[in-house]
Design an enzyme around this catalytic site. Structure first.
Site, PDB file in Angstrom:
ATOM      1  N   SER A  78      -0.288   1.355  -9.857  1.00 54.08           N
ATOM      2  CA  SER A  78      -1.563   1.918 -10.057  1.00 54.08           C
ATOM      3  C   SER A  78      -0.863   2.367 -11.505  1.00 54.08           C
ATOM      4  O   SER A  78       0.183   2.303 -11.354  1.00 54.08           O
ATOM      5  CB  SER A  78      -1.990   2.561  -9.108  1.00 54.08           C
ATOM      6  OG  SER A  78      -2.861   3.603  -8.809  1.00 54.08           O
ATOM      7  N   TYR A  90      -0.291  10.413  -3.507  1.00 50.94           N
ATOM      8  CA  TYR A  90      -0.394   8.722  -4.196  1.00 50.94           C
ATOM      9  C   TYR A  90       0.353   8.615  -5.041  1.00 50.94           C
ATOM     10  O   TYR A  90       0.731   7.632  -5.271  1.00 50.94           O
ATOM     11  CB  TYR A  90      -2.213   8.455  -4.274  1.00 50.94           C
ATOM     12  CG  TYR A  90      -2.312   7.898  -4.371  1.00 50.94           C
ATOM     13  CD1 TYR A  90      -2.274   6.642  -3.473  1.00 50.94           C
ATOM     14  CD2 TYR A  90      -3.056   7.159  -5.433  1.00 50.94           C
ATOM     15  CE1 TYR A  90      -2.895   5.067  -3.512  1.00 50.94           C
ATOM     16  CE2 TYR A  90      -3.108   5.923  -6.172  1.00 50.94           C
ATOM     17  CZ  TYR A  90      -3.074   4.050  -5.022  1.00 50.94           C
ATOM     18  OH  TYR A  90      -3.546   3.471  -5.617  1.00 50.94           O
TER      19      TYR A  90
END
Length: 254
Positions: free
Chosen positions: A145, A158
């Protein structure tokens, strides 16, 4: 452009019954691969596999197992290898998101994020590695990501898991590339999917995304097609241990 042709190769894409995973599985099918669609339940995986087969003409298989459970991963990969052999291409896509200020983030949520986003990639990569190295070829692609590199408030755990995905890919590169296996990561920016629809529809947040992204828009699933086919194909045989940011330029500017 035969170096991008995936005819005769088998691809397993985890978490591919919807969202980005489904888009990646579809792109690989369109490039000629036979694709294993993975989902949380057998019914969902089989249904999506049928839909991709109908749309692309590819051979597909639906498979369901818990990517965070060592025993289920072993059984799932064993079933796949019995039916189709060790996959030529593994895409570690399964993942999730949880948001909260760090002082409110529970240990249970941390452990769930870690298991789903990072441990799963370790377990499945470890399971396919023996077959790939024995064959002398393979492609492992893990989905990171922009948060592998950039942080935002409320998502520290995350970010940690996605940063771990990038470093796991580099570590696997060191272990597996001498045996003919290329290991890379794709790090998407902000993509418009069914899962991010609430964010896309949030005018304030959407305006931030488009202003923060030099390309001036959200990513679309087709924007990932070329990246995954490239890293899955012979065109990338001398590329390993790398992270390809597909983010409209977000990580390149301040």
């Amino acid at each position: 452009m035969t170096i991008f042709d995936l005819t005769g190769r088998t691809a397993l894409v985890t978490g591919s019954s919807r969202g980005i995973g489904r888009g990646l599985a579809t792109a690989l099918a369109e490039a000629g691969a036979r694709v294993v669609v993975h989902g949380r339940t057998p019914e969902t995986a089989r249904s999506t596999a049928r839909e991709i087969a109908e749309a692309t003409g590819a051979t597909t298989l639906g498979l369901a197992f818990d990517v965070t459970d060592e025993g289920q991963v072993g059984a799932g990969i064993a079933e796949l290898e019995e039916r189709w052999g060790t996959p030529d291409i593994l895409v570690n896509n399964a993942g999730m998101q949880k948001r909260a200020p760090i002082h409110e983030f529970s240990v249970a949520d941390w452990e769930q994020l870690l298991a789903t986003n990072l441990t799963s990639a370790f377990l499945i990569s470890r399971a396919v590695a023996p077959g790939m190295t024995a064959r002398g070829s393979g492609k492992i692609i893990s989905i990171g990501s922009v948060q592998s590199r950039l942080a935002r408030p409320g998502i520290a755990p995350y970010c940690a898991t996605k940063g771990g995905v990038v470093m796991l890919s580099q570590g696997l590169c060191a272990d597996l590339s001498p045996h003919g296996v290329q290991v890379n990561a794709i790090a998407p920016g902000y993509f418009a999917t069914e899962l991010t629809r609430p964010l896309v529809e949030d005018e304030e947040f959407s305006a931030w995304v488009t202003s923060r992204t030099p390309a001036g828009r959200w990513g679309q699933l087709e924007d990932l097609s070329g990246a995954v086919v490239f890293l899955a194909s012979s065109a990338s045989d001398f590329i390993t241990g790398q992270t390809l940011y597909v983010d409209g330029g977000m990580t390149s500017v301040v």
